[in-house]
Design a protein around this motif. Structure first.
Motif, short mmCIF file in Angstrom:
data_model
loop_
_atom_site.label_atom_id
_atom_site.label_comp_id
_atom_site.label_asym_id
_atom_site.label_seq_id
_atom_site.Cartn_x
_atom_site.Cartn_y
_atom_site.Cartn_z
N TYR A 95 -8.64 60.91 -31.68
CA TYR A 95 -7.92 60.90 -32.96
C TYR A 95 -8.70 61.65 -34.04
O TYR A 95 -8.12 62.37 -34.85
CB TYR A 95 -7.67 59.46 -33.41
N ARG A 96 -10.02 61.47 -34.07
CA ARG A 96 -10.84 62.19 -35.06
C ARG A 96 -10.64 63.69 -34.91
O ARG A 96 -10.44 64.42 -35.91
CB ARG A 96 -12.30 61.80 -34.86
N PRO A 126 -6.60 48.43 -44.32
CA PRO A 126 -6.34 49.62 -43.48
C PRO A 126 -5.12 49.44 -42.59
O PRO A 126 -4.64 48.33 -42.35
CB PRO A 126 -7.62 49.73 -42.64
N GLU A 127 -4.64 50.56 -42.06
CA GLU A 127 -3.60 50.51 -41.03
C GLU A 127 -4.22 49.93 -39.75
O GLU A 127 -5.39 50.18 -39.46
CB GLU A 127 -3.08 51.92 -40.73
N VAL A 128 -3.44 49.15 -39.03
CA VAL A 128 -3.97 48.51 -37.82
C VAL A 128 -3.10 48.86 -36.62
O VAL A 128 -1.87 48.79 -36.69
CB VAL A 128 -4.05 46.98 -37.97
N ASP A 133 -0.81 61.64 -24.68
CA ASP A 133 -0.36 60.29 -24.37
C ASP A 133 -0.75 59.29 -25.45
O ASP A 133 -0.66 58.09 -25.22
CB ASP A 133 -0.91 59.80 -23.02
N LEU A 134 -1.20 59.77 -26.58
CA LEU A 134 -1.52 58.88 -27.69
C LEU A 134 -0.48 59.06 -28.79
O LEU A 134 -0.19 60.19 -29.19
CB LEU A 134 -2.91 59.20 -28.26
N PRO A 135 0.07 57.96 -29.31
CA PRO A 135 1.02 58.08 -30.40
C PRO A 135 0.31 58.54 -31.67
O PRO A 135 -0.91 58.41 -31.81
CB PRO A 135 1.56 56.65 -30.55
N ASN A 136 1.07 59.09 -32.59
CA ASN A 136 0.49 59.43 -33.88
C ASN A 136 0.05 58.17 -34.59
O ASN A 136 0.67 57.11 -34.48
CB ASN A 136 1.51 60.18 -34.74
N LEU A 137 -1.05 58.27 -35.33
CA LEU A 137 -1.51 57.12 -36.09
C LEU A 137 -0.50 56.80 -37.19
O LEU A 137 0.03 57.71 -37.84
CB LEU A 137 -2.88 57.41 -36.71
N PRO A 138 -0.24 55.51 -37.44
CA PRO A 138 0.73 55.16 -38.47
C PRO A 138 0.31 55.64 -39.86
O PRO A 138 -0.84 55.45 -40.27
CB PRO A 138 0.79 53.63 -38.39
N ASN A 139 1.22 56.32 -40.53
CA ASN A 139 1.05 56.75 -41.92
C ASN A 139 -0.20 57.63 -42.13
O ASN A 139 -0.74 57.66 -43.23
CB ASN A 139 0.98 55.53 -42.85
N ALA A 140 -0.61 58.34 -41.10
CA ALA A 140 -1.81 59.18 -41.23
C ALA A 140 -1.64 60.23 -42.33
O ALA A 140 -2.62 60.61 -42.99
CB ALA A 140 -2.12 59.85 -39.89
N GLU A 150 7.38 52.26 -33.32
CA GLU A 150 7.74 53.66 -33.55
C GLU A 150 6.56 54.58 -33.23
O GLU A 150 6.75 55.67 -32.69
CB GLU A 150 8.18 53.85 -35.00
N ALA A 151 5.35 54.11 -33.55
CA ALA A 151 4.17 54.92 -33.24
C ALA A 151 4.01 55.08 -31.73
O ALA A 151 3.65 56.15 -31.23
CB ALA A 151 2.92 54.29 -33.84
N GLU A 152 4.28 54.00 -31.00
CA GLU A 152 4.19 54.07 -29.54
C GLU A 152 5.23 55.02 -28.97
O GLU A 152 5.02 55.65 -27.94
CB GLU A 152 4.38 52.68 -28.93
N ASP A 153 6.40 55.12 -29.64
CA ASP A 153 7.46 55.98 -29.15
C ASP A 153 7.16 57.46 -29.33
O ASP A 153 7.74 58.31 -28.67
CB ASP A 153 8.78 55.65 -29.88
N GLU A 154 6.23 57.77 -30.26
CA GLU A 154 5.97 59.16 -30.62
C GLU A 154 4.73 59.69 -29.90
O GLU A 154 3.79 60.18 -30.50
CB GLU A 154 5.78 59.29 -32.13
N GLU A 155 4.71 59.55 -28.59
CA GLU A 155 3.56 60.02 -27.83
C GLU A 155 3.55 61.56 -27.79
O GLU A 155 4.57 62.20 -27.63
CB GLU A 155 3.61 59.48 -26.41
N ASP A 156 2.33 62.12 -27.94
CA ASP A 156 2.22 63.57 -27.86
C ASP A 156 1.61 63.96 -26.52
O ASP A 156 1.57 63.17 -25.59
CB ASP A 156 1.39 64.11 -29.04
N GLU A 157 1.10 65.18 -26.44
CA GLU A 157 0.61 65.66 -25.16
C GLU A 157 -0.63 64.90 -24.70
O GLU A 157 -1.02 65.01 -23.54
CB GLU A 157 0.28 67.16 -25.26
#
Length: 589
Positions: free
Chosen positions: A134-135, A331-333, A95-102, A86-93
């Protein structure tokens, strides 16, 4: 195959079939399922004849489900793997998906954890590029933690610490903190002692072969049940350096019958006789393995998200045993595949590049033929161009191909408008000029920016052309900035034709340099050095200037030859030295 084993095969096969189907939004494929299934369950291999039949039936049932039902079932069986998809499916501008459960964390905290056993190859740049992005996206925190607790097989290079920090800055990021694991050994000792007190670890003097046989058979080591006091005494003796390399290790107690033998009672500490190259850590002989050291540090540094290679899935599983003993939350991986690079003949491997340097086949880490970050920087490629290309790869679990052309395109976009033009002729052929030709050419420094002015290139009595640009006899060419010439015998005769002959497509426009006033240039490329001569103005450039040699490509000036001087006859010439040439590093077309 008994009923219990069949149930396990069916359960694991269903998970992998669903992963295959959901990830690719298509029917599952038996062949694609078999690889990861057998890899994660090595005990299935002795039943290799029977397993495919069971898998085929499971794949058929999975393929009968609708896509939404497949996703729902995968969410039930493997929620972590489903979250990654699901994270891979949610690519933003980016090209990086949102981090899981951020959103579940007050602050996103990440770490870039290089092993400083040498400068970085290009693939290493992916980690800081993505973590730094991401930071910035989450207004989070990231550190550089040098995982340097292996002074033997991945021996740290003392110069690599500063070089890696420099590479991260070059890529466009400044870490919020920097740590060296070799400064934190006492912390790892303290946690090891706590783990022993919990009966979560034991000292083992079995040889590697002996333990391997027991492990593969699912049988406990004879030292596994020794009392805690003895284990503590022996561990303290390890810390004191009383054992030789290979004589004693500390193992984490896991499940000795775990389906994955690699997770059974893994080594947390071992003895290493080779002193650490850092003076501050040179007295230690008992060193933590990476899974223990990194796991402890990730907790103490409050890391919320880890990005690591898909080949390191077992690391997370090993570390979870330690986290369970201490009651920590893991941690999330995010797992990703490897980067594969085109264009280079040299393998993207720190050890391989080191071998070639030691053998004299590469001049150093910044040799243009080396697939390293240092090399790209010396060639004049901006770190931002590399970062943009790395971000464009996303975080897929599949191996990804990085075309150097994408880095070149990004860099071209960054530097084209600000880079002045110059002429460089490689391996030039000299031809005399005849007729009433102009004595000087004044092409613009940049075709899109007239306000920057023009270059002053004296024509002289003869010019140098690239061999491929030599026209056939009686054919015409347009010497850029100078005019139209016809090739007659061994000379170029000025014709006086106007620019319409170029606009009509009758005459090719080529670059050139004056034979007498040109300056020697050595162009260092991925295919080796190329000798050439450039227009006189190149002598006035400075190291680190970037130019575009017209019809050749972009290059960074690395060093500039001594300035021209006048001899007694008044002719402009150069003092002759072996280093009497400007050196430029070729970037890209």
């Amino acid at each position: 195959m008994d009923d219990e084993l069949r149930e396990r095969v069916e359960r694991e096969a269903e998970k992998h079939a669903l992963l295959n189907a959901v990830k690719h939004e298509s029917d599952a494929n038996v062949g694609a399922v078999m690889g990861p299934l057998m890899g994660e369950n090595p005990d299935f291999r002795e039943h290799a004849d029977a397993v495919p039949g069971v898998v085929g039936g499971v794949v058929g049932r999975v393929n009968d489900l609708g896509y939404d039902d497949k996703r729902a079932r995968l969410e039930e069986l493997a929620p972590d793997e489903m979250a990654e998809i699901e994270a891979e499916d949610e690519e933003d501008e980016h090209d990086l998906p949102n981090l899981p459960n951020a959103e579940d964390y007050d602050e996103v905290r990440m770490r870039c954890a290089p092993n400083p056993n040498g400068p970085w190859h290009i693939g290493h740049a992916r980690m800081p590029a993505v973590i730094g992005t991401y930071r910035d996206r989450y207004d989070g925190w990231f550190c550089v933690r040098f995982d340097d607790t292996d002074p033997e097989t991945k021996r740290p290079d003392l110069e690599a610490y500063d070089q890696i920090r420099s590479d991260i800055e070059y890529l466009g990021f400044e870490p919020d903190a920097t740590f060296k694991a070799s400064d934190r050994v006492e912390t790892y000792y303290d946690h090891a002692r706590e783990l022993i007190e919990m009966d979560g670890a034991y000292t083992c003097s079995c040889s590697g072969e002996e333990f391997s046989e027991l492990k593969n058979a699912g049988k406990p080591c004879p030292h596994r049940d020794k009392d805690r006091e003895t284990t503590l005494e022996e561990f303290d003796a390890m810390v004191a350096g009383e054992y030789e390399s290979g004589e004693m290790v500390l193992r984490v107690k896991t499940d000795i019958e775990h389906k994955n033998p690699a997770l059974r009672d893994w080594v947390a500490f071992r003895m290493i006789d080779t002193p650490h190259p850092r003076e501050e850590a040179s007295e230690y002989r008992c060193w933590p393995m990476l899974d223990f050291q990194s796991g402890v540090d990730d907790h103490l540094l409050e890391i919320t998200h880890i990005i690591r290679g898909i080949d390191l899935q077992d690391s997370a599983k090993r570390q979870r045993f330690v986290y369970d003993y201490f009651g920590w939350e893991y941690p999330e991986v995010v797992h990703w595949g490897h980067v594969q690079l085109d264009e280079y003949d040299v393998k993207m491997s720190t050890s391989r590049i080191q071998e070639l340097i030691q053998a004299g086949e590469l001049a150093g880490w910044d040799d243009p033929r080396a697939p390293t970050v240092m090399s790209l920087k010396r060639r004049g490629i901006r770190g931002e161009a590399i970062t943009e290309s790395m971000i464009g790869l996303g975080t897929s679990t599949s191996d990804v191909d990085l075309a150097m052309s994408s880095i070149y395109a990004n860099n071209r976009d960054l530097i084209d408008e600000e880079t002045d033009r110059r002429f460089l002729v490689r391996e030039g052929t000299e031809l005399s000029l005849t007729g009433d030709a102009p004595t000087e050419a004044n092409p613009p420094l940049h075709p899109n920016h007239e306000d920057r002015g023009v270059r002053e290139i004296p024509a002289g009595d003869s010019v140098l052309l690239e061999p491929d640009d030599l026209p056939a006899r009686e054919d015409r060419i347009w010497l850029k900035g100078l005019g139209c010439f016809r090739h007659t015998r061994d000379a170029l005769q000025y014709t006086g034709d106007d620019i319409d002959v170029v606009r009509d497509g009758e005459v090719d426009v080529i670059h050139w340099v004056p034979a007498a006033e040109s300056v020697p240039v050595r162009l260092r490329t991925m295919d080796g050095d190329v000798e050439g001569r450039a227009e006189p103005g190149v002598a006035d450039l400075e190291a680190d200037d970037v130019v575009q040699f017209e019809r050749v490509g972009f290059a960074r000036i690395d060093s500039v030859a001594p300035r021209a001087t006048d001899d007694a006859s008044g002719r402009s010439q150069r003092d002759r030295h072996e280093d009497d040439e400007t050196v430029a590093y070729y970037a890209h077309p």
